[in-house]
Design a protein around this motif. Sequence first.
Motif: not given
Length: 443
Positions: A23-52
């Motif tokens: 359902x998200x076949x362009x995911x790798x394209x996003x990862x490969x081009x992340x820095x070009x479009x979101x240079x200041x944002x940390x890289x996306x990670x598939x995980x759960x975050x729990x605020x402490x």
Amino acid sequence: MRSRESLIPKPYHAAVERWRETFLPDFQFLMDNWDKHFPKEPHFKLCAYRELGMCNEVECGEDQGKPKATKPSELSDEQAQHLLGAIKAQASTEFGSIQQHRLTLARAQSEQDQMWVLRMMAEELRHGYQMLHLLTEGDWSDRSQQSSADMVEEILSMQTGSHLLSAFNIDFDSFVDNIVFCGLIDRVGKYQLTLQKVSAYQPMAESMPKMLREEAFHLAAGVVPMRRWVTEAARGEVYVTIDMLQKVINKWIQRGLEMFGDERGGGSNVRMGLKPMKNAEAQEQYRRECDKLVQDLNTRFVRARLPNLSPKEAAEVMTKVLDEDGTVQGITPQDLLRLPHRDFFRRRGVPAFTMVGFRGEAYDDVEAYALHLRRYLPESYLASKDFKDYFATLRQVASGALDAVAASRQMPALRRVAGTCPCSKSVRWVRDEPMTAEVVAPA
Ligand SMILES: [Fe+2]
Ligand SMILES: [Fe+2]
């Protein structure tokens, strides 16, 4: 802010990755081009975050001040059932929206708009993952008939047409849907997450802050292009007209209102400390916020058309055009956007299946109402299964064959016409693999 990152057990993680490939076949394209479009944002990670470090006492309801539940066994039966329902519904919306967005993602006219929506889709996948984390981390075995594997399987098997809420069962017809959906439906998401941030179930509350930060980006992915479109429309561009934008807003916003649940409900969530606000109150706040969005777009239109006006003068022109329904300095009522009446085109809640027009006028003839809806909804949507099902049900209600309560109960479960999706029957997302969960070091 400190948070803890975790992964769900391996077979479920692998199931989500398999789902992503479909359902998200362009995911790798996003990862490969992340820095070009979101240079200041940390890289996306598939995980759960729990605020402490969040509040650990119940913040509303009967048990206010008592310690929050940290595992399913500390919940009352009633709380557990409500929470399970809410987590599944939330998960269904997260995965469901990706299925909708992918239909028209490639039709964006601008590369930036497309990349923003793609990033938003990846984050929705993470939100779904976060909900699966809630379902698989705690032990729900004596609270649910289903095993964790079956819960994960059930959620990943839903398709547009079998999701739990109407807004996620409606197909997108153009990239305008992608954008308006982000601006209106993700805004409901923001409300739900804000309400759940006080949840008496600590793992739920701790899941919300990161999701909320991501949700702010989703709203921007909707609002920024809408602002550009109205400005372009004011200058005479023909790509996305005000008429089109208005009709697409009409297609979505009432489904957004209905996502808050019946206007009379929500009391038990407040009593159990799961949410601090009843449905009607949250729905009203949401509607006011949408109204502000529409007024902002209108003011931008007026200023682009009449650049010599100050922001205050532009707002006055807008108010006059809307209040008097007449032309002021060349701005016509058709140049500006309006929110539909809250009872227009409703299928859930108090006004379900009453025939109320865009401006709040009442209809008593179903065929006249059909003509009215035809004027206010996108033509492509009128040709959809969703609209056909709604209108067939409305006809039954209008003729007395069905009462409105039964009709609205029928609405969210609009199953797809059997067999249209080749992957829905044959794929099993969760496969038998050893159950290991990993905890990643805190971010
Ligand atoms: Fe989300
Ligand atoms: Fe979102």
